[in-house]
Design an enzyme around this catalytic site. Structure first.
Site, PDB file in Angstrom:
ATOM      1  N   GLU A 278      -6.483  -9.088   3.391  1.00  0.00           N
ATOM      2  CA  GLU A 278      -5.633  -8.441   4.408  1.00  0.00           C
ATOM      3  C   GLU A 278      -5.698  -9.298   5.655  1.00  0.00           C
ATOM      4  O   GLU A 278      -6.766  -9.481   6.233  1.00  0.00           O
ATOM      5  CB  GLU A 278      -6.109  -7.023   4.747  1.00  0.00           C
ATOM      6  CG  GLU A 278      -5.730  -5.987   3.729  1.00  0.00           C
ATOM      7  CD  GLU A 278      -6.058  -4.555   4.174  1.00  0.00           C
ATOM      8  OE1 GLU A 278      -5.865  -4.234   5.363  1.00  0.00           O
ATOM      9  OE2 GLU A 278      -6.518  -3.791   3.322  1.00  0.00           O
TER      10      GLU A 278
ATOM     11  N   GLU B 225       0.847  -1.199   0.000  1.00  0.00           N
ATOM     12  CA  GLU B 225       0.000   0.000   0.000  1.00  0.00           C
ATOM     13  C   GLU B 225       0.881   1.247   0.000  1.00  0.00           C
ATOM     14  O   GLU B 225       1.989   1.240   0.562  1.00  0.00           O
ATOM     15  CB  GLU B 225      -0.888  -0.002   1.263  1.00  0.00           C
ATOM     16  CG  GLU B 225      -1.754   1.250   1.372  1.00  0.00           C
ATOM     17  CD  GLU B 225      -2.836   1.167   2.447  1.00  0.00           C
ATOM     18  OE1 GLU B 225      -2.895   0.162   3.181  1.00  0.00           O
ATOM     19  OE2 GLU B 225      -3.629   2.128   2.550  1.00  0.00           O
TER      20      GLU B 225
ATOM     21  N   TYR C 231      -6.906  -8.501  11.484  1.00  0.00           N
ATOM     22  CA  TYR C 231      -5.595  -8.340  12.126  1.00  0.00           C
ATOM     23  C   TYR C 231      -5.696  -8.885  13.546  1.00  0.00           C
ATOM     24  O   TYR C 231      -6.649  -8.580  14.257  1.00  0.00           O
ATOM     25  CB  TYR C 231      -5.184  -6.866  12.141  1.00  0.00           C
ATOM     26  CG  TYR C 231      -4.897  -6.331  10.750  1.00  0.00           C
ATOM     27  CD1 TYR C 231      -3.691  -6.606  10.127  1.00  0.00           C
ATOM     28  CD2 TYR C 231      -5.850  -5.591  10.059  1.00  0.00           C
ATOM     29  CE1 TYR C 231      -3.423  -6.141   8.842  1.00  0.00           C
ATOM     30  CE2 TYR C 231      -5.597  -5.124   8.776  1.00  0.00           C
ATOM     31  CZ  TYR C 231      -4.378  -5.401   8.171  1.00  0.00           C
ATOM     32  OH  TYR C 231      -4.115  -4.954   6.896  1.00  0.00           O
TER      33      TYR C 231
ATOM     34  N   ASN D 150     -12.062  -0.728  -0.951  1.00  0.00           N
ATOM     35  CA  ASN D 150     -11.409  -1.260   0.249  1.00  0.00           C
ATOM     36  C   ASN D 150     -12.207  -0.907   1.494  1.00  0.00           C
ATOM     37  O   ASN D 150     -12.547   0.267   1.695  1.00  0.00           O
ATOM     38  CB  ASN D 150     -10.004  -0.660   0.396  1.00  0.00           C
ATOM     39  CG  ASN D 150      -9.313  -1.106   1.671  1.00  0.00           C
ATOM     40  OD1 ASN D 150      -8.919  -2.269   1.786  1.00  0.00           O
ATOM     41  ND2 ASN D 150      -9.190  -0.198   2.633  1.00  0.00           N
ATOM     42  N   GLU D 151     -12.516  -1.912   2.307  1.00  0.00           N
ATOM     43  CA  GLU D 151     -13.138  -1.707   3.628  1.00  0.00           C
ATOM     44  C   GLU D 151     -14.207  -0.612   3.602  1.00  0.00           C
ATOM     45  O   GLU D 151     -14.189   0.303   4.434  1.00  0.00           O
ATOM     46  CB  GLU D 151     -12.057  -1.390   4.677  1.00  0.00           C
ATOM     47  CG  GLU D 151     -11.116  -2.546   4.904  1.00  0.00           C
ATOM     48  CD  GLU D 151     -10.152  -2.365   6.069  1.00  0.00           C
ATOM     49  OE1 GLU D 151     -10.072  -1.268   6.651  1.00  0.00           O
ATOM     50  OE2 GLU D 151      -9.471  -3.358   6.402  1.00  0.00           O
TER      51      GLU D 151
ATOM     52  N   GLN E 233       1.450  -6.289   5.693  1.00  0.00           N
ATOM     53  CA  GLN E 233       1.808  -5.975   4.334  1.00  0.00           C
ATOM     54  C   GLN E 233       3.182  -6.581   4.044  1.00  0.00           C
ATOM     55  O   GLN E 233       3.705  -7.327   4.865  1.00  0.00           O
ATOM     56  CB  GLN E 233       1.822  -4.460   4.148  1.00  0.00           C
ATOM     57  CG  GLN E 233       0.414  -3.868   4.396  1.00  0.00           C
ATOM     58  CD  GLN E 233       0.259  -2.408   3.982  1.00  0.00           C
ATOM     59  OE1 GLN E 233       1.134  -1.813   3.384  1.00  0.00           O
ATOM     60  NE2 GLN E 233      -0.893  -1.824   4.315  1.00  0.00           N
TER      61      GLN E 233
ATOM     62  N   ASN F  70      -6.667   1.700   2.820  1.00  0.00           N
ATOM     63  CA  ASN F  70      -7.402   2.955   3.018  1.00  0.00           C
ATOM     64  C   ASN F  70      -6.977   4.005   1.996  1.00  0.00           C
ATOM     65  O   ASN F  70      -7.772   4.854   1.598  1.00  0.00           O
ATOM     66  CB  ASN F  70      -7.161   3.474   4.442  1.00  0.00           C
ATOM     67  CG  ASN F  70      -7.700   2.526   5.495  1.00  0.00           C
ATOM     68  OD1 ASN F  70      -8.516   1.659   5.210  1.00  0.00           O
ATOM     69  ND2 ASN F  70      -7.227   2.670   6.732  1.00  0.00           N
TER      70      ASN F  70
HETATM   71  O1  AHR Z   1      -3.010  -2.525   6.223  1.00  0.00           O
HETATM   72  C1  AHR Z   1      -3.232  -1.341   6.923  1.00  0.00           C
HETATM   73  C2  AHR Z   1      -4.654  -0.852   6.803  1.00  0.00           C
HETATM   74  O2  AHR Z   1      -5.494  -1.742   7.493  1.00  0.00           O
HETATM   75  C3  AHR Z   1      -5.243  -0.819   5.418  1.00  0.00           C
HETATM   76  O3  AHR Z   1      -4.959   0.369   4.759  1.00  0.00           O
HETATM   77  C4  AHR Z   1      -6.706  -0.944   5.663  1.00  0.00           C
HETATM   78  O4  AHR Z   1      -7.373  -1.561   4.595  1.00  0.00           O
HETATM   79  C5  AHR Z   1      -6.801  -1.732   6.952  1.00  0.00           C
HETATM   80  O5  AHR Z   1      -7.662  -1.163   7.852  1.00  0.00           O
END
Ligand code: AHR
Length: 501
Positions: free
Chosen positions: A292, A27, A244, A172-173, A350, A72
């Site tokens: 992700e 990203e 995450y 995205n999200e 990432q 994001n």
């Molecule tokens: O990977 C970091 C961020 O985490 C990304 O930009 C977003 O998609 C997620 O919330």
């Protein structure tokens, strides 16, 4: 001494492994691109500004697909800013990370980098500030052979041949209030459907992923998936998942219980997709793109998310991974493999510096974070068919996921190479585990190679000074029997076993 048992049968398969399961994510965030993969002037940089110390590590890591440009960041990105003569590209304010984006790296540089790394690209279209119109133009720019406005622009930018990008993310999200131009499920479902439609009219060979929930704890999780799927079911190929893993109790057992939560998340998303299919009497089965996922809990302060003054490539969310994080990442990979009948793509988020598998210093060294190692072993060795893995082990109680097994495992049968590869995590904290692996329907095993990631210091990290503090070590803690193997697993260890027959 603890005992556990795994039963594998050559006839009982989950699915062929889709190699896109071993993707990563790049990203425009912090130092992932700038001073991560791209740093003109670095001693190892080539004429494109690509760091070759990083490229070498990426090739060793072995990812198969790479998602770009966000995250994001995507929801405010104009892809046109990043193509054409570099000196004419606009400098923009990135509202996602409150940084300055120079656009010196854009789509064509990304495609060049993918080719150099030997990885398939996965691109995202901005459905935050933008619309299906720019999305279809982006597909035209990348994939149309020529003779149209945007494909001819690509040719004038030096790329006569199409980039042939096959995998596209629809935003995205978009469920997250933090997203630039966050949408309700109705708003997003409608726009995603129309974007998918026109993008596929430009290039019918592409596959597209609609946004699912940003994570399982979102209050809209489930309802979001259902409504988005109701709108997009016929047009899209994947529902995307993000997650995450955190360590809220500061307790390794609770932390590693997130493995069950990941598994539940996948099964819940599958259930919603299949419920939508059932309502439509549709035989179609929506596949999942877990695009992700990673461990992320140390670098989570406001300071980690942005720095004052609109800096270029600041140090943001630079998680320093330790041994227990490597165990968690290894466990997550086991979950992905065991769900390979429905999860066909996934991206470790990432790749570099930003919650990255690789860490770099500007102008300086690059090294492997602890989580690099389980990812590499799985990406390099999981070729073939995932087998159903019947595990019998002692259990323990957790606040995170209730009662869970001490042993988590997946097995991949590589018939071409006459190998069965096992990935096994022991969550037993005190004792070794004697693990008996019974192989049914296989010829007698001839040899075994075994590596483990383990150690007494769960907080040990890899640094520039000690880049190999945490790494896999060969073991000979196993014995081959006629139709089985007995392995002795160290407490809190992630293990790789390669059996040849
Ligand atoms: O990977 C970091 C961020 O985490 C990304 O930009 C977003 O998609 C997620 O919330």
């Amino acid at each position: 001494m603890n005992k556990a048992r795994i039963i594998l049968d050559s006839d009982f398969a989950v699915s062929e492994v889709d190699r896109r399961l071993f993707g990563v994510f790049v990203e425009h965030l912090g130092r992932c691109v700038y001073t991560g993969i791209f740093e003109p002037g670095h001693p190892t940089a080539d004429k494109n500004g690509f760091r070759h110390d990083v490229l070498d590590l990426v090739r060793e890591l072995g990812p198969t697909i790479v998602r770009y440009p966000g995250g994001n960041f995507l929801s405010g990105y104009n892809w046109e800013d990043g193509v054409g003569p570099v000196d004419e590209r606009p400098v923009r304010l990135d509202l996602a990370w409150l940084s300055t984006e120079t656009n010196r790296f854009g789509t064509n540089e990304f495609i060049e980098w993918c080719r150099a790394a030997g990885i398939e690209p996965m691109l995202g279209v901005n459905l935050g500030t933008r619309s299906p119109d720019e999305a279809r133009e982006y597909v035209e720019y990348c994939n149309h052979p020529g003779g149209s406005h945007w494909s001819d622009r690509r040719a004038t930018h030096g790329y006569r041949e199409p980039h042939a990008v096959k995998f596209w993310c629809l935003g995205n999200e978009m469920d997250g209030p933090w997203q630039i131009c966050h949408k309700t499920a109705t708003e997003y479902g409608r726009v995603a459907k129309e974007a998918a439609k026109v993008m596929k009219w430009v290039d019918p060979s592409i596959q597209v992923a609609a946004c699912g929930s940003s994570h399982r704890a979102m209050p809209t999780f489930g309802a979001w998936e259902q409504e988005v799927m109701e709108h997009t079911f016929e047009e899209v190929d994947f529902l995307s998942l993000h997650m995450y893993y955190q360590n809220p109790y500061n307790d390794v057992r609770e932390f590693l219980a997130n493995i069950e939560i990941m598994d539940r998340f996948i099964n819940e998303a599958v259930s919603v997709c299949d419920a939508v299919a059932a309502k439509r009497r549709s035989p179609k089965r929506m596949m999942l793109s877990f695009d992700e996922w990673n461990v992320w809990y140390k670098a989570r302060t406001d300071e980690d998310h942005s720095k004052p003054g609109w800096p270029v490539a600041p140090r943001l969310i630079e998680e320093n991974y330790d041994l227990q994080d490597a165990l968690m990442v290894g466990g997550a990979l086991i979950v992905l493999l065991n769900n390979s009948d429905r999860v066909k793509a996934a991206c470790l988020a990432q790749l570099v510096n930003v919650i990255g598998a690789i860490f770099t210093e500007p102008g300086g060294a690059a090294w492997r974070q602890t989580i690099f190692h389980p990812f590499k072993l799985v990406a390099q060795n999981a070729h073939g068919t995932v087998l159903q893995t019947k595990v019998q082990s002692t259990q323990f109680e957790t606040k995170t996921a209730g009662p869970i097994d001490n042993i988590v495992a997946s097995a991949v049968h590589n018939a071409n190479q006459r190998k069965v590869i096992l990935f096994v995590l022991s969550r037993e904290t005190a004792d070794s585990v004697d693990l008996s692996i019974e192989l049914r329907g296989f010829p007698q095993s001839k040899a075994c190679e075994s590596l483990e990631i383990a150690g007494s210091d769960l907080l040990l990290t890899n640094t520039a000074q000690r880049p190999d503090a945490v790494q896999p070590r060969e073991t000979e803690n196993f014995s081959l029997q006629p139709n089985s193997i007995i392995a002795k697993l160290r407490p809190l260890s992630w293990n790789f076993l390669s059996l040849s027959y």
